[in-house]
Motif scaffolding. Structure first.
Motif, mmCIF file in Angstrom:
data_model
loop_
_atom_site.group_PDB
_atom_site.id
_atom_site.type_symbol
_atom_site.label_atom_id
_atom_site.label_comp_id
_atom_site.label_asym_id
_atom_site.label_seq_id
_atom_site.Cartn_x
_atom_site.Cartn_y
_atom_site.Cartn_z
ATOM 1 N N HIS A 235 0.833 -1.204 0.000
ATOM 2 C CA HIS A 235 0.000 0.000 0.000
ATOM 3 C C HIS A 235 0.870 1.258 0.000
ATOM 4 N N ALA A 236 1.941 1.251 0.783
ATOM 5 C CA ALA A 236 2.847 2.402 0.837
ATOM 6 C C ALA A 236 3.501 2.625 -0.526
ATOM 7 N N LEU A 237 3.914 1.554 -1.188
ATOM 8 C CA LEU A 237 4.500 1.670 -2.520
ATOM 9 C C LEU A 237 3.465 2.219 -3.506
ATOM 10 N N PHE A 238 2.244 1.725 -3.421
ATOM 11 C CA PHE A 238 1.160 2.207 -4.280
ATOM 12 C C PHE A 238 0.966 3.716 -4.098
ATOM 13 N N GLU A 239 0.884 4.159 -2.847
ATOM 14 C CA GLU A 239 0.706 5.589 -2.582
ATOM 15 C C GLU A 239 1.892 6.404 -3.080
ATOM 16 N N HIS A 240 3.088 5.911 -2.850
ATOM 17 C CA HIS A 240 4.294 6.624 -3.287
ATOM 18 C C HIS A 240 4.270 6.826 -4.802
ATOM 19 N N ILE A 241 3.985 5.776 -5.538
ATOM 20 C CA ILE A 241 3.952 5.875 -7.010
ATOM 21 C C ILE A 241 2.804 6.774 -7.455
ATOM 22 N N SER A 242 1.672 6.656 -6.804
ATOM 23 C CA SER A 242 0.513 7.479 -7.172
ATOM 24 C C SER A 242 0.788 8.965 -6.992
ATOM 25 N N HIS A 243 1.610 9.303 -5.998
ATOM 26 C CA HIS A 243 1.901 10.708 -5.716
ATOM 27 C C HIS A 243 3.141 11.234 -6.459
ATOM 28 N N MET A 244 3.788 10.368 -7.229
ATOM 29 C CA MET A 244 4.986 10.797 -7.964
ATOM 30 C C MET A 244 4.640 11.798 -9.071
ATOM 31 N N TYR A 245 3.467 11.666 -9.635
ATOM 32 C CA TYR A 245 3.080 12.498 -10.773
ATOM 33 C C TYR A 245 2.091 13.569 -10.310
ATOM 34 N N PRO A 246 2.374 14.837 -10.667
ATOM 35 C CA PRO A 246 1.475 15.925 -10.265
ATOM 36 C C PRO A 246 0.061 15.713 -10.829
ATOM 37 N N VAL A 247 -0.921 16.187 -10.100
ATOM 38 C CA VAL A 247 -2.320 16.026 -10.487
ATOM 39 C C VAL A 247 -2.588 16.644 -11.856
ATOM 40 N N ASP A 248 -1.945 17.755 -12.153
ATOM 41 C CA ASP A 248 -2.208 18.451 -13.416
ATOM 42 C C ASP A 248 -1.367 17.928 -14.589
ATOM 43 N N ARG A 249 -0.588 16.888 -14.355
ATOM 44 C CA ARG A 249 0.257 16.359 -15.428
ATOM 45 C C ARG A 249 -0.575 15.577 -16.435
ATOM 46 N N HIS A 250 -0.300 15.822 -17.700
ATOM 47 C CA HIS A 250 -0.991 15.119 -18.782
ATOM 48 C C HIS A 250 -0.674 13.627 -18.694
ATOM 49 N N GLN A 251 -1.656 12.795 -18.825
ATOM 50 C CA GLN A 251 -1.538 11.335 -18.776
ATOM 51 C C GLN A 251 -1.023 10.823 -17.425
ATOM 52 N N ARG A 252 -1.345 11.522 -16.377
ATOM 53 C CA ARG A 252 -0.906 11.124 -15.029
ATOM 54 C C ARG A 252 -1.339 9.699 -14.711
ATOM 55 N N SER A 253 -2.626 9.389 -14.944
ATOM 56 C CA SER A 253 -3.124 8.063 -14.575
ATOM 57 C C SER A 253 -2.462 6.970 -15.410
ATOM 58 N N THR A 254 -2.205 7.241 -16.676
ATOM 59 C CA THR A 254 -1.544 6.258 -17.538
ATOM 60 C C THR A 254 -0.120 6.000 -17.060
ATOM 61 N N LEU A 255 0.597 7.084 -16.758
ATOM 62 C CA LEU A 255 1.982 6.948 -16.302
ATOM 63 C C LEU A 255 2.061 6.218 -14.962
ATOM 64 N N SER A 256 1.203 6.612 -14.022
ATOM 65 C CA SER A 256 1.272 5.965 -12.707
ATOM 66 C C SER A 256 0.823 4.510 -12.788
ATOM 67 N N LEU A 257 -0.173 4.208 -13.623
ATOM 68 C CA LEU A 257 -0.613 2.824 -13.779
ATOM 69 C C LEU A 257 0.508 1.957 -14.369
ATOM 70 N N GLU A 258 1.214 2.501 -15.335
ATOM 71 C CA GLU A 258 2.336 1.751 -15.938
ATOM 72 C C GLU A 258 3.420 1.465 -14.894
ATOM 73 N N MET A 259 3.735 2.451 -14.097
ATOM 74 C CA MET A 259 4.747 2.268 -13.043
ATOM 75 C C MET A 259 4.246 1.285 -11.989
ATOM 76 N N LEU A 260 2.972 1.349 -11.654
ATOM 77 C CA LEU A 260 2.394 0.412 -10.689
ATOM 78 C C LEU A 260 2.441 -1.027 -11.214
ATOM 79 N N ARG A 261 2.134 -1.189 -12.498
ATOM 80 C CA ARG A 261 2.193 -2.528 -13.102
ATOM 81 C C ARG A 261 3.594 -3.130 -12.983
ATOM 82 N N LYS A 262 4.613 -2.300 -13.206
ATOM 83 C CA LYS A 262 6.003 -2.782 -13.125
ATOM 84 C C LYS A 262 6.396 -3.090 -11.678
#
Length: 121
Positions: free
Chosen positions: A81-108
């Motif tokens: 859960h801590a790793l999930f939160e850390h990766i989720s917060h790596m990308y700013p909310v206003d960043r384009h494709q934030r969810s795609t980028l964080s999901l890709e990093m989470l998958r890895k």
């Protein structure tokens, strides 16, 4: 003087009371009002407020059902859960494709988790 609970007006108020609580009942019956109508109004307002409170509490329970049923970490081990939160917060909310980028990093990082599990969490 204590208003009599035997009056017909009070029975109408009690019909709308969906539950009984000994402490609340005793307290309400012990209240003193100058006029009987004031007692009825007070009890009706109490019942309305109590119903609104219970409705709001029910909505909160539904809204937070996942947290209440799966615990603080959403059913995952604390470290994951801590790793999930850390990766989720790596990308700013206003960043384009934030969810795609964080999901890709989470998958890895959490490769043993399915994409559905990652999205739900």
């Amino acid at each position: 003087a204590v208003v009599s609970t035997q009056s017909t007006g009070f029975n109408g108020v009690l019909k709308s009371w969906e539950y009984q609580s000994d402490n609340t009942t005793e307290t309400l019956f012990s209240l003193r009002f100058p006029r009987e109508e004031c007692l009825y109004q007070y009890i009706e307002q109490y019942l309305t407020t109590d119903k609104q409170y219970n409705d709001a509490l029910h909505e909160l329970k539904l809204s937070y059902d996942i947290v209440l049923n799966k615990g603080r970490f959403g059913g995952w081990p604390r470290e994951e859960h801590a790793l999930f939160e850390h990766i989720s917060h790596m990308y700013p909310v206003d960043r384009h494709q934030r969810s795609t980028l964080s999901l890709e990093m989470l998958r890895k990082s959490l490769s043993h988790r399915t994409e559905d599990e990652l999205r739900e969490h």
